[in-house]
Design an enzyme around this catalytic site. Structure first.
Site, PDB file in Angstrom:
ATOM      1  N   TYR A   1       5.549  -4.538   3.663  1.00 40.65           N
ATOM      2  CA  TYR A   1       4.314  -4.532   2.883  1.00 40.65           C
ATOM      3  C   TYR A   1       4.029  -3.156   2.307  1.00 40.65           C
ATOM      4  O   TYR A   1       4.687  -2.168   2.650  1.00 40.65           O
ATOM      5  CB  TYR A   1       3.133  -4.994   3.760  1.00 40.65           C
ATOM      6  CG  TYR A   1       2.646  -3.943   4.740  1.00 40.65           C
ATOM      7  CD1 TYR A   1       3.381  -3.630   5.871  1.00 40.65           C
ATOM      8  CD2 TYR A   1       1.451  -3.247   4.512  1.00 40.65           C
ATOM      9  CE1 TYR A   1       2.933  -2.663   6.763  1.00 40.65           C
ATOM     10  CE2 TYR A   1       1.008  -2.286   5.401  1.00 40.65           C
ATOM     11  CZ  TYR A   1       1.747  -1.990   6.517  1.00 40.65           C
ATOM     12  OH  TYR A   1       1.309  -1.024   7.378  1.00 40.65           O
TER      13      TYR A   1
ATOM     14  N   LYS B   1       8.409   0.104   6.425  1.00 43.90           N
ATOM     15  CA  LYS B   1       7.004  -0.339   6.434  1.00 43.90           C
ATOM     16  C   LYS B   1       6.994  -1.839   6.719  1.00 43.90           C
ATOM     17  O   LYS B   1       6.797  -2.672   5.828  1.00 43.90           O
ATOM     18  CB  LYS B   1       6.299   0.019   5.114  1.00 43.90           C
ATOM     19  CG  LYS B   1       4.782   0.084   5.260  1.00 43.90           C
ATOM     20  CD  LYS B   1       4.151   0.869   4.140  1.00 43.90           C
ATOM     21  CE  LYS B   1       2.638   0.736   4.091  1.00 43.90           C
ATOM     22  NZ  LYS B   1       1.915   1.179   5.276  1.00 43.90           N
TER      23      LYS B   1
ATOM     24  N   GLU C   1       3.580  10.748  14.221  1.00 43.17           N
ATOM     25  CA  GLU C   1       2.627  10.431  13.154  1.00 43.17           C
ATOM     26  C   GLU C   1       1.445   9.704  13.772  1.00 43.17           C
ATOM     27  O   GLU C   1       1.365   9.589  15.003  1.00 43.17           O
ATOM     28  CB  GLU C   1       3.300   9.579  12.068  1.00 43.17           C
ATOM     29  CG  GLU C   1       3.801   8.232  12.580  1.00 43.17           C
ATOM     30  CD  GLU C   1       4.455   7.362  11.510  1.00 43.17           C
ATOM     31  OE1 GLU C   1       4.209   7.563  10.311  1.00 43.17           O
ATOM     32  OE2 GLU C   1       5.207   6.444  11.893  1.00 43.17           O
TER      33      GLU C   1
ATOM     34  N   LEU D   1       6.994   6.946   9.096  1.00 44.25           N
ATOM     35  CA  LEU D   1       6.966   6.421   7.732  1.00 44.25           C
ATOM     36  C   LEU D   1       6.758   7.623   6.810  1.00 44.25           C
ATOM     37  O   LEU D   1       5.842   8.425   7.041  1.00 44.25           O
ATOM     38  CB  LEU D   1       5.824   5.423   7.552  1.00 44.25           C
ATOM     39  CG  LEU D   1       5.822   4.802   6.147  1.00 44.25           C
ATOM     40  CD1 LEU D   1       6.902   3.739   6.032  1.00 44.25           C
ATOM     41  CD2 LEU D   1       4.472   4.215   5.807  1.00 44.25           C
TER      42      LEU D   1
HETATM   43  O1  PSZ Z   1      -6.129   1.190   4.826  1.00 42.81           O
HETATM   44  C1  PSZ Z   1      -5.523   1.892   5.651  1.00 42.81           C
HETATM   45  O2  PSZ Z   1      -6.047   2.290   6.694  1.00 42.81           O
HETATM   46  C2  PSZ Z   1      -4.132   2.326   5.359  1.00 42.81           C
HETATM   47  S1  PSZ Z   1      -3.431   2.085   3.871  1.00 42.81           S
HETATM   48  C3  PSZ Z   1      -1.961   2.763   4.339  1.00 42.81           C
HETATM   49  C4  PSZ Z   1      -2.027   3.145   5.603  1.00 42.81           C
HETATM   50  C5  PSZ Z   1      -3.269   2.904   6.203  1.00 42.81           C
HETATM   51  N1  PSZ Z   1      -1.038   3.723   6.309  1.00 42.81           N
HETATM   52  C6  PSZ Z   1       0.283   3.906   5.905  1.00 42.81           C
HETATM   53  C7  PSZ Z   1       1.013   4.716   6.925  1.00 42.81           C
HETATM   54  C8  PSZ Z   1       1.499   4.108   8.114  1.00 42.81           C
HETATM   55  O3  PSZ Z   1       1.290   2.802   8.313  1.00 42.81           O
HETATM   56  C9  PSZ Z   1       2.194   4.878   9.060  1.00 42.81           C
HETATM   57  C10 PSZ Z   1       2.692   4.282  10.323  1.00 42.81           C
HETATM   58  N2  PSZ Z   1       2.408   6.184   8.827  1.00 42.81           N
HETATM   59  C11 PSZ Z   1       1.953   6.792   7.712  1.00 42.81           C
HETATM   60  C12 PSZ Z   1       1.226   6.086   6.749  1.00 42.81           C
HETATM   61  C13 PSZ Z   1       0.738   6.793   5.530  1.00 42.81           C
HETATM   62  O4  PSZ Z   1       1.482   6.368   4.412  1.00 42.81           O
HETATM   63  P1  PSZ Z   1       0.875   6.380   2.936  1.00 42.81           P
HETATM   64  O5  PSZ Z   1       0.455   7.768   2.673  1.00 42.81           O
HETATM   65  O6  PSZ Z   1       2.016   5.949   2.098  1.00 42.81           O
HETATM   66  O7  PSZ Z   1      -0.269   5.434   2.933  1.00 42.81           O
END
Ligand code: PSZ
Length: 284
Positions: free
Chosen positions: A32, A146, A178, A202
């Site tokens: 996703y 992801k 992370e 990620l």
């Molecule tokens: O709405 C939310 O709270 C969101 S939207 C995207 C995320 C959270 N997180 C993405 C994500 C992740 O799932 C993990 C395990 N590590 C890092 C990230 C950050 O990735 P980006 O910057 O691409 O959203």
């Protein structure tokens, strides 16, 4: 009327029905993306859609659309749902088939679903910073994908929330990897530290934007893992994600970070990040 995308069609939300035999439902067998929308415009959408295809390829899933077609679906959802500030969620599962672990043979077509929702920027929280809680990183070794399999992330986030924290900080073998849904950064003596983009994290799109901005601003960047002990001693900590942008961390477990206020480099990067988004929504 809320319009969703499902299996090749735009449909009203109340008419969306997913089969119990969807492999996403049984196994989390899918991938996703979440793309932020500012002033009706998708932000870093090419990067997000490229990562969706990369995640899919890593699980041997062939998305039945081109990158341009998925971008178009995302844009249509933004328009038909009149989204100004919000996000688009897109997921692709291996499709609908009776429950067996191995891939369906013959293959079934992957199930693509997507929607757009309004969601405000967390402006107030970004000004004050948040508390986070360390948790053991007991995830698998392909955190670069992801994937829809988020059970460890769900458990970690819940543990953090129950402790009054905004996010869980994963720690593997003593090192910060992370957050449950964010990337983690530390600043010590003006140097920015973050875990390298390998199989243990990620590679966040926001992470990549922040690293580019840091280089443009002349901030030294070290992409190396740092320990939880080192995290406690950082001058500044912050995390990044599509929805949280550059989010200051003022407390980790029971320890105050730096002055207990968002740090200088963090604020500098927040400002630089805000300059990347349309000015009409930058103040809100
Ligand atoms: O709405 C939310 O709270 C969101 S939207 C995207 C995320 C959270 N997180 C993405 C994500 C992740 O799932 C993990 C395990 N590590 C890092 C990230 C950050 O990735 P980006 O910057 O691409 O959203």
């Amino acid at each position: 009327m809320t319009v969703y995308f499902m299996d090749g069609q735009f449909v009203e939300k109340k008419h969306v029905a997913i089969s119990i035999d969807d492999r996403g439902y049984y196994f989390g067998d899918g991938v996703y993306e979440v793309i932020k929308v500012y002033d009706g415009e998708l932000f870093t959408s090419k990067e997000h859609i490229a990562r969706l295809f990369e995640s899919a390829a890593k699980i041997k899933l062939v998305i039945p659309y081109t990158e341009a077609q998925l971008l178009d679906i995302a844009q249509q959802l933004v328009i038909s749902n009149s989204i100004s500030v919000g996000h688009v969620y897109m997921q692709v599962t291996r499709g609908v088939s009776p429950r067996i672990h191995q891939f369906p043979d013959p293959a079934v077509s992957p199930m693509v679903t997507a929607y757009a929702l309004s969601s405000a920027r967390p402006v107030e929280v970004m000004e004050n910073g948040v508390k986070v809680k360390s948790v053991v990183d007991f995830r698998w070794l392909r955190c670069d994908i992801k994937s829809l399999n988020l059970l460890a992330n769900v458990m970690a986030k819940q543990e953090a929330v129950e402790a009054g924290c905004k996010e869980a900080v994963f720690v593997r073998d003593g090192f910060v990897t992370e957050g449950a849904s964010t990337n983690m950064f530390g600043v010590k003596n003006g140097i920015l530290y973050t875990h390298p983009a390998n199989n243990l994290i990620l590679n966040g799109i926001t992470r990549q934007v922040v690293l580019r901005l840091s280089r443009e601003l002349g901030i030294a960047v070290v992409e190396e893992p740092f320990t939880l002990e080192a995290a406690f001693a950082m001058d500044e900590l912050f995390m990044t994600s599509t929805t949280l942008e550059v989010m200051p961390i003022i407390q980790l477990d029971d320890k105050t970070i730096g002055s207990g206020r968002p740090g200088e480099v963090t604020v500098q990067l927040q400002k630089a990040f805000t300059l990347q988004i349309p000015t009409v929504v930058a103040g809100s």
